[in-house]
Design an enzyme around this catalytic site. Structure first.
Site, PDB file in Angstrom:
ATOM      1  N   GLY A   5       0.792  -1.237   0.000  1.00 35.55           N
ATOM      2  CA  GLY A   5       0.000   0.000   0.000  1.00 35.55           C
ATOM      3  C   GLY A   5       0.820   1.280   0.000  1.00 35.55           C
ATOM      4  O   GLY A   5       0.323   2.328   0.411  1.00 35.55           O
ATOM      5  N   ILE A  59      -8.742 -10.013  -9.978  1.00 37.59           N
ATOM      6  CA  ILE A  59      -9.235  -9.477 -11.253  1.00 37.59           C
ATOM      7  C   ILE A  59     -10.730  -9.251 -11.106  1.00 37.59           C
ATOM      8  O   ILE A  59     -11.477 -10.176 -10.754  1.00 37.59           O
ATOM      9  CB  ILE A  59      -8.900 -10.435 -12.410  1.00 37.59           C
ATOM     10  N   ASN A  67      -5.756   2.122 -12.636  1.00 35.66           N
ATOM     11  CA  ASN A  67      -4.816   1.163 -12.044  1.00 35.66           C
ATOM     12  C   ASN A  67      -3.392   1.636 -12.318  1.00 35.66           C
ATOM     13  O   ASN A  67      -3.151   2.350 -13.274  1.00 35.66           O
ATOM     14  CB  ASN A  67      -5.032  -0.216 -12.697  1.00 35.66           C
ATOM     15  N   HIS A  80       0.423   0.043 -13.046  1.00 34.18           N
ATOM     16  CA  HIS A  80       1.045  -1.222 -13.456  1.00 34.18           C
ATOM     17  C   HIS A  80       2.554  -1.016 -13.605  1.00 34.18           C
ATOM     18  O   HIS A  80       2.982  -0.013 -14.190  1.00 34.18           O
ATOM     19  CB  HIS A  80       0.432  -1.670 -14.789  1.00 34.18           C
TER      20      HIS A  80
END
Ligand code: GRF
Length: 187
Positions: free
Chosen positions: A14, A90, A105, A107
């Site tokens: 996190g 997912i 998101n 990545h």
């Protein structure tokens, strides 16, 4: 400025939460973090929620139960933007359709290269000279939505993978807040 309400989904460390929260203290930042949700009761990121007194919810259930509870929470709190940050489930098509155009998101690769897992190992094995991170909209294709922004990091042959991961993560901590500002045109 009326800030939008954001929720962050996490499964682990996190560290991106901290950078988004720090930025959200700027009066000019377009969102406030109203909720943190995790599917993992041991996620270290929960500590940031506690430290910054942000409401959080642990939903340690199977996927369909997880989504049912999460949808209820997101609707009740009128969440405008859902940020995935190291969230390892997912999401189903049903969930994505309900929040279409509201989910982003981060990545750890320069998308569209190296979608999925083990991005660093794969980039090194392919003798790439650079890697980085990408913030993108989430659609039904894994790591396939429209790109909001990328940050590039040179691959230094003399460092190990852990050092490279750390350097990319430092860029992630700049990239995620920048992407949120970009979405709402708030610089
Ligand atoms: C980041 O490397 C991100 O690119 C990937 O998961 C990691 C999350 O890091 N999707 P953290 O949990 O925010 O520290």
């Amino acid at each position: 400025m009326v800030k939008k309400s954001a929720c962050i989904f996490i499964s682990g460390k996190g560290s991106n939460i901290r950078s988004i929260i720090n930025n959200s203290r700027d009066y000019n930042f377009p969102v406030n973090i109203k909720l943190i949700i995790t599917n993992n009761k041991n996620a270290l990121g929960i500590n940031f929620a506690k430290k910054f007194s942000i409401p959080y919810k642990v939903i340690d259930k199977n996927k369909s139960e997880f989504e049912k509870v999460a949808i209820k929470e997101l609707k009740e709190r009128r969440i405008d933007l859902l940020c995935l940050a190291g969230f390892m489930k997912i999401l189903t098509k049903n969930f994505l359709r309900k929040f279409s155009g509201k989910i982003i998101n981060i990545h750890p690769s320069l998308l569209p290269k190296y979608k999925g897992l083990n991005t660093f190992k794969r980039a090194i094995e392919k003798n790439e000279t650079e890697t980085g991170c990408t913030v993108h909209w989430v659609n039904e294709k894994l790591d396939g939505g429209i790109i909001i922004l990328k940050k590039r990091v040179k691959i230094n042959k003399s460092e190990d993978i852990e050092q490279l991961v750390n350097r990319v993560q430092r860029e992630e901590h700049k990239a995620y807040p920048m992407a949120i500002r970009k979405i709402y045109n708030c610089y």
